[in-house]
Design a protein around this motif. Structure first.
Motif, short mmCIF file in Angstrom:
data_model
loop_
_atom_site.label_atom_id
_atom_site.label_comp_id
_atom_site.label_asym_id
_atom_site.label_seq_id
_atom_site.Cartn_x
_atom_site.Cartn_y
_atom_site.Cartn_z
N PRO A 7 -65.07 58.39 -44.12
CA PRO A 7 -63.65 58.42 -43.76
C PRO A 7 -63.29 57.62 -42.52
O PRO A 7 -62.15 57.22 -42.36
CB PRO A 7 -63.35 59.90 -43.57
N PHE A 8 -64.24 57.37 -41.65
CA PHE A 8 -63.92 56.64 -40.43
C PHE A 8 -64.61 55.29 -40.37
O PHE A 8 -64.64 54.65 -39.34
CB PHE A 8 -64.21 57.49 -39.20
N ASP A 9 -65.18 54.86 -41.49
CA ASP A 9 -65.79 53.54 -41.59
C ASP A 9 -64.68 52.50 -41.50
O ASP A 9 -63.73 52.56 -42.26
CB ASP A 9 -66.51 53.44 -42.93
N ARG A 15 -59.52 43.81 -44.24
CA ARG A 15 -59.11 44.56 -45.44
C ARG A 15 -58.22 45.72 -45.03
O ARG A 15 -58.41 46.34 -44.00
CB ARG A 15 -60.33 45.09 -46.18
N GLU A 16 -57.25 46.03 -45.86
CA GLU A 16 -56.30 47.11 -45.58
C GLU A 16 -56.91 48.44 -46.02
O GLU A 16 -56.71 48.89 -47.14
CB GLU A 16 -54.99 46.82 -46.26
N THR A 17 -57.67 49.05 -45.12
CA THR A 17 -58.49 50.21 -45.46
C THR A 17 -57.98 51.54 -44.93
O THR A 17 -58.52 52.59 -45.29
CB THR A 17 -59.91 50.01 -44.91
N HIS A 18 -56.97 51.53 -44.06
CA HIS A 18 -56.55 52.76 -43.39
C HIS A 18 -55.04 52.95 -43.36
O HIS A 18 -54.27 52.02 -43.59
CB HIS A 18 -57.11 52.79 -41.96
N LEU A 19 -54.66 54.17 -43.04
CA LEU A 19 -53.28 54.58 -42.83
C LEU A 19 -53.20 55.29 -41.48
O LEU A 19 -54.21 55.79 -40.98
CB LEU A 19 -52.83 55.59 -43.89
N VAL A 20 -52.02 55.39 -40.94
CA VAL A 20 -51.75 56.29 -39.82
C VAL A 20 -50.85 57.39 -40.38
O VAL A 20 -49.81 57.10 -40.97
CB VAL A 20 -51.06 55.57 -38.64
N LEU A 21 -51.29 58.62 -40.23
CA LEU A 21 -50.53 59.77 -40.71
C LEU A 21 -49.90 60.49 -39.53
O LEU A 21 -50.41 60.45 -38.41
CB LEU A 21 -51.45 60.75 -41.44
N ARG A 35 -58.31 57.99 -49.54
CA ARG A 35 -58.24 59.46 -49.65
C ARG A 35 -56.79 59.89 -49.79
O ARG A 35 -55.89 59.27 -49.24
CB ARG A 35 -58.84 60.11 -48.41
N ALA A 36 -56.58 60.97 -50.49
CA ALA A 36 -55.23 61.52 -50.65
C ALA A 36 -54.70 62.00 -49.30
O ALA A 36 -55.46 62.53 -48.48
CB ALA A 36 -55.25 62.69 -51.64
N VAL A 37 -53.43 61.78 -49.08
CA VAL A 37 -52.78 62.27 -47.85
C VAL A 37 -52.69 63.79 -47.95
O VAL A 37 -52.16 64.32 -48.93
CB VAL A 37 -51.38 61.63 -47.68
N PRO A 38 -53.21 64.52 -46.96
CA PRO A 38 -53.19 65.98 -47.04
C PRO A 38 -51.78 66.56 -46.89
O PRO A 38 -50.90 65.93 -46.30
CB PRO A 38 -54.08 66.42 -45.87
N TRP A 41 -48.79 66.20 -43.95
CA TRP A 41 -48.90 64.90 -43.29
C TRP A 41 -48.17 63.85 -44.12
O TRP A 41 -48.06 63.98 -45.34
CB TRP A 41 -50.35 64.49 -43.14
N SER A 42 -47.68 62.82 -43.47
CA SER A 42 -47.08 61.69 -44.19
C SER A 42 -47.53 60.39 -43.54
O SER A 42 -47.79 60.34 -42.34
CB SER A 42 -45.55 61.80 -44.19
N ALA A 43 -47.64 59.36 -44.36
CA ALA A 43 -48.05 58.04 -43.87
C ALA A 43 -46.89 57.41 -43.11
O ALA A 43 -45.77 57.35 -43.62
CB ALA A 43 -48.48 57.16 -45.02
N VAL A 44 -47.15 56.95 -41.89
CA VAL A 44 -46.12 56.31 -41.07
C VAL A 44 -46.46 54.85 -40.78
O VAL A 44 -45.63 54.13 -40.23
CB VAL A 44 -45.86 57.07 -39.76
N PHE A 45 -47.67 54.44 -41.14
CA PHE A 45 -48.08 53.04 -40.95
C PHE A 45 -49.24 52.75 -41.88
O PHE A 45 -50.12 53.57 -42.08
CB PHE A 45 -48.51 52.80 -39.51
N GLY A 46 -49.27 51.56 -42.45
CA GLY A 46 -50.37 51.12 -43.29
C GLY A 46 -50.00 51.21 -44.75
O GLY A 46 -48.90 51.64 -45.08
N GLN A 47 -50.82 50.76 -45.52
CA GLN A 47 -52.19 50.38 -45.47
C GLN A 47 -52.33 49.14 -44.62
O GLN A 47 -51.60 48.18 -44.80
CB GLN A 47 -52.74 50.07 -46.85
N ALA A 48 -53.32 49.18 -43.76
CA ALA A 48 -53.55 48.08 -42.84
C ALA A 48 -55.03 48.10 -42.43
O ALA A 48 -55.71 49.10 -42.64
CB ALA A 48 -52.66 48.22 -41.61
N PRO A 49 -55.51 47.00 -41.83
CA PRO A 49 -56.88 47.00 -41.34
C PRO A 49 -57.10 48.10 -40.28
O PRO A 49 -56.18 48.48 -39.56
CB PRO A 49 -57.04 45.60 -40.73
#
Length: 62
Positions: A7-9, A15-21, A35-38, A41-49
């Motif tokens: 999860p933290f790799d 590559r656009e591998t992460h989100l900011v929740l 991974r599914a957003v729990p 929580w909601s995504a506020v940025f990304g998908q981004a490197p």
């Protein structure tokens, strides 16, 4: 070796591998995009490197 990165790799560069929740308390979390957003929580940025997402989280701390 597992077929998915941990999860933290940071993943491959560029590559656009992460989100900011963000949760209802305004807390941020760096999250792998595969991974599914729990709940709560909601995504506020990304998908981004990874570095771009980590930078967003770090900027909030300052």
């Amino acid at each position: 070796m597992s077929p998915r990165p941990g999860p933290f790799d940071p993943g491959a560069e560029g590559r656009e591998t992460h989100l900011v929740l963000e949760n209802s308390r305004g807390r941020l979390s760096l999250w792998p995009s595969w991974r599914a957003v729990p709940a709560g929580w909601s995504a506020v940025f990304g998908q981004a490197p990874h570095p771009a997402c980590a930078g967003r989280v770090e900027a909030r701390r300052r």
